[in-house]
Design a protein around this motif. Structure first.
Motif, PDB file in Angstrom:
ATOM      1  N   ALA A  14       0.783  -1.099  -0.086  1.00 23.77           N
ATOM      2  CA  ALA A  14      -0.004  -0.030   0.007  1.00 23.77           C
ATOM      3  C   ALA A  14       0.815   1.247  -0.105  1.00 23.77           C
ATOM      4  N   ILE A  15       1.934   1.088   0.923  1.00 32.95           N
ATOM      5  CA  ILE A  15       2.936   2.457   0.737  1.00 32.95           C
ATOM      6  C   ILE A  15       3.605   2.844  -0.461  1.00 32.95           C
ATOM      7  N   GLN A  16       3.935   1.464  -1.123  1.00 31.10           N
ATOM      8  CA  GLN A  16       4.806   1.328  -2.476  1.00 31.10           C
ATOM      9  C   GLN A  16       3.673   2.011  -3.451  1.00 31.10           C
ATOM     10  N   ALA A  17       2.448   1.522  -3.336  1.00 34.83           N
ATOM     11  CA  ALA A  17       1.540   1.959  -4.390  1.00 34.83           C
ATOM     12  C   ALA A  17       1.515   3.364  -4.359  1.00 34.83           C
ATOM     13  N   ALA A  18       1.173   4.167  -3.132  1.00 34.61           N
ATOM     14  CA  ALA A  18       1.091   5.552  -2.933  1.00 34.61           C
ATOM     15  C   ALA A  18       2.246   6.172  -3.496  1.00 34.61           C
ATOM     16  N   GLN A  19       3.374   5.754  -3.150  1.00 39.79           N
ATOM     17  CA  GLN A  19       4.558   6.435  -3.611  1.00 39.79           C
ATOM     18  C   GLN A  19       4.747   6.583  -4.981  1.00 39.79           C
ATOM     19  N   ASP A  20       4.386   5.367  -5.573  1.00 40.84           N
ATOM     20  CA  ASP A  20       4.512   5.289  -6.996  1.00 40.84           C
ATOM     21  C   ASP A  20       3.495   6.136  -7.719  1.00 40.84           C
ATOM     22  N   CYS A  21       2.354   6.360  -7.107  1.00 43.97           N
ATOM     23  CA  CYS A  21       1.388   7.503  -7.539  1.00 43.97           C
ATOM     24  C   CYS A  21       1.881   8.872  -7.216  1.00 43.97           C
ATOM     25  N   ILE A  38      -3.902   4.851   3.424  1.00 44.22           N
ATOM     26  CA  ILE A  38      -3.018   5.880   3.378  1.00 44.22           C
ATOM     27  C   ILE A  38      -3.351   6.965   3.571  1.00 44.22           C
ATOM     28  N   LEU A  39      -2.940   7.815   4.385  1.00 45.07           N
ATOM     29  CA  LEU A  39      -3.281   9.241   4.589  1.00 45.07           C
ATOM     30  C   LEU A  39      -2.180  10.339   4.099  1.00 45.07           C
ATOM     31  N   ALA A  40      -2.637  11.062   2.900  1.00 44.44           N
ATOM     32  CA  ALA A  40      -1.664  11.859   2.284  1.00 44.44           C
ATOM     33  C   ALA A  40      -1.453  13.161   2.920  1.00 44.44           C
ATOM     34  N   ILE A  41      -0.410  13.874   2.863  1.00 44.73           N
ATOM     35  CA  ILE A  41      -0.026  15.121   3.253  1.00 44.73           C
ATOM     36  C   ILE A  41      -0.989  16.041   2.505  1.00 44.73           C
ATOM     37  N   LYS A  42      -1.628  17.111   3.365  1.00 47.73           N
ATOM     38  CA  LYS A  42      -2.385  18.039   2.597  1.00 47.73           C
ATOM     39  C   LYS A  42      -1.381  19.023   1.793  1.00 47.73           C
ATOM     40  N   PRO A  43      -1.821  19.215   0.464  1.00 49.24           N
ATOM     41  CA  PRO A  43      -0.915  19.959  -0.308  1.00 49.24           C
ATOM     42  C   PRO A  43      -0.474  21.344   0.231  1.00 49.24           C
ATOM     43  N   GLU A  44      -1.266  21.942   0.838  1.00 52.57           N
ATOM     44  CA  GLU A  44      -0.825  22.945   1.637  1.00 52.57           C
ATOM     45  C   GLU A  44       0.295  23.054   2.695  1.00 52.57           C
ATOM     46  N   ALA A  45       0.444  21.807   3.147  1.00 48.86           N
ATOM     47  CA  ALA A  45       1.759  21.691   4.167  1.00 48.86           C
ATOM     48  C   ALA A  45       2.985  21.729   3.384  1.00 48.86           C
ATOM     49  N   LEU A  46       2.861  21.450   1.863  1.00 46.35           N
ATOM     50  CA  LEU A  46       4.067  21.259   0.945  1.00 46.35           C
ATOM     51  C   LEU A  46       4.563  22.374   0.563  1.00 46.35           C
ATOM     52  N   LEU A  47       3.640  23.603   0.706  1.00 48.01           N
ATOM     53  CA  LEU A  47       3.979  25.058  -0.054  1.00 48.01           C
ATOM     54  C   LEU A  47       5.113  25.797   1.234  1.00 48.01           C
TER      55      LEU A  47
END
Length: 66
Positions: A14-21, A38-47
């Motif tokens: 599951a982790i590998q699939a998310a990273q591949d995407c 899998i819980l993604a980081i909010k895009p705002e956190a990456l800005l």
């Protein structure tokens, strides 16, 4: 009947699939029924932070020509 258990292989896949995407992973949850979330980081956190001279829209869309 006991609840299903997620194996290390299922979690790793599951982790590998998310990273591949290209999904930035914030957390991984294993639920009581054995499913993996899998819980993604909010895009705002990456800005960039507001203290920097970068507009948050520029961080998302890149520089726009006039």
């Amino acid at each position: 009947m006991s609840a299903a258990r997620a194996s290390i292989a299922v979690i790793r896949n599951a982790i590998q699939a998310a990273q591949d995407c290209g999904v930035p992973i914030g957390a991984v949850e294993v639920l009581r029924d054995g499913s993996v979330r899998i819980l993604a980081i909010k895009p705002e956190a990456l800005l960039s932070s507001p203290d920097q001279e970068v507009n948050s829209c520029d961080g998302l869309f890149g520089e726009v020509s006039d």
